[in-house]
Design a protein around this motif. Structure first.
Motif, PDB file in Angstrom:
ATOM      1  N   ALA A 208      43.646  41.218  47.811  1.00  0.00           N
ATOM      2  CA  ALA A 208      43.246  40.977  49.202  1.00  0.00           C
ATOM      3  C   ALA A 208      43.927  41.960  50.148  1.00  0.00           C
ATOM      4  O   ALA A 208      43.336  42.403  51.138  1.00  0.00           O
ATOM      5  CB  ALA A 208      43.574  39.549  49.601  1.00  0.00           C
ATOM      6  N   LYS A 209      45.171  42.310  49.827  1.00  0.00           N
ATOM      7  CA  LYS A 209      45.909  43.265  50.665  1.00  0.00           C
ATOM      8  C   LYS A 209      45.753  44.700  50.170  1.00  0.00           C
ATOM      9  O   LYS A 209      46.297  45.630  50.779  1.00  0.00           O
ATOM     10  CB  LYS A 209      47.393  42.889  50.695  1.00  0.00           C
ATOM     11  CG  LYS A 209      47.675  41.571  51.378  1.00  0.00           C
ATOM     12  CD  LYS A 209      49.179  41.303  51.440  1.00  0.00           C
ATOM     13  CE  LYS A 209      49.466  40.015  52.191  1.00  0.00           C
ATOM     14  NZ  LYS A 209      50.923  39.721  52.265  1.00  0.00           N
ATOM     15  N   LYS A 210      45.052  44.872  49.049  1.00  0.00           N
ATOM     16  CA  LYS A 210      44.848  46.206  48.474  1.00  0.00           C
ATOM     17  C   LYS A 210      46.179  46.899  48.243  1.00  0.00           C
ATOM     18  O   LYS A 210      46.361  48.090  48.581  1.00  0.00           O
ATOM     19  CB  LYS A 210      43.905  47.039  49.350  1.00  0.00           C
ATOM     20  CG  LYS A 210      42.513  46.436  49.479  1.00  0.00           C
ATOM     21  CD  LYS A 210      41.574  47.299  50.292  1.00  0.00           C
ATOM     22  CE  LYS A 210      41.868  47.251  51.744  1.00  0.00           C
ATOM     23  NZ  LYS A 210      40.875  48.013  52.556  1.00  0.00           N
ATOM     24  N   THR A 211      47.099  46.167  47.666  1.00  0.00           N
ATOM     25  CA  THR A 211      48.461  46.666  47.495  1.00  0.00           C
ATOM     26  C   THR A 211      48.969  46.340  46.091  1.00  0.00           C
ATOM     27  O   THR A 211      48.698  45.250  45.569  1.00  0.00           O
ATOM     28  CB  THR A 211      49.396  46.049  48.548  1.00  0.00           C
ATOM     29  OG1 THR A 211      48.924  46.397  49.858  1.00  0.00           O
ATOM     30  CG2 THR A 211      50.820  46.564  48.385  1.00  0.00           C
ATOM     31  N   VAL A 212      49.705  47.288  45.531  1.00  0.00           N
ATOM     32  CA  VAL A 212      50.381  47.071  44.260  1.00  0.00           C
ATOM     33  C   VAL A 212      51.885  47.201  44.498  1.00  0.00           C
ATOM     34  O   VAL A 212      52.323  47.972  45.355  1.00  0.00           O
ATOM     35  CB  VAL A 212      49.894  48.072  43.184  1.00  0.00           C
ATOM     36  CG1 VAL A 212      50.208  49.512  43.561  1.00  0.00           C
ATOM     37  CG2 VAL A 212      50.456  47.718  41.822  1.00  0.00           C
TER      38      VAL A 212
END
Length: 120
Positions: A74-78
């Motif tokens: 959802a946050k497009k984060t790793v």
């Protein structure tokens, strides 16, 4: 084109912790296998950890049990949580996004890198 922006590097003492983050600009983030690589001076870039779109993870042997990769689609984060850091973990850490489309065309994108230094 996918932009990857890393953050969270820095100087930490041996035994300490850091969390790296990598934010992606793509709206199909969930389709990408995300990875963290590192490159120490005079050495080749190596894969540290990766996480596939469905969640399976893979770790380089020396970081197993100390590092944890995770993703928030959802946050497009790793993220890369690094615990019990050792001086040999010192390197520039790079975020990578990879996918293969239905035509077997590979897409690979890299962040600019963030320095992690483990030293007393």
């Amino acid at each position: 084109q996918v932009q990857l922006v890393e953050s969270g590097g820095g100087l930490v003492q041996p035994g300490g912790s850091l969390r790296l983050s990598c934010a992606a600009s793509t709206n199909i983030f969930s389709l990408y296998t995300m990875g963290w690589f590192r490159q120490a001076p005079g050495k080749q870039r190596e894969l540290v950890a990766s996480i596939r779109s469905g969640g399976p993870t893979n770790y380089e042997a020396s970081v197993k049990g100390r590092f944890t990769i995770s993703r928030d689609n959802a946050k497009k984060t790793v993220y890369l949580q690094m615990n019990s850091l050792k001086p040999e973990d010192t390197a520039v850490y790079y975020c990578n996004a990879h996918r293969t489309d239905l035509m077997n065309f590979d897409y690979d994108y890299w962040g600019q890198g963030t320095q992690v230094t483990v030293s007393s």
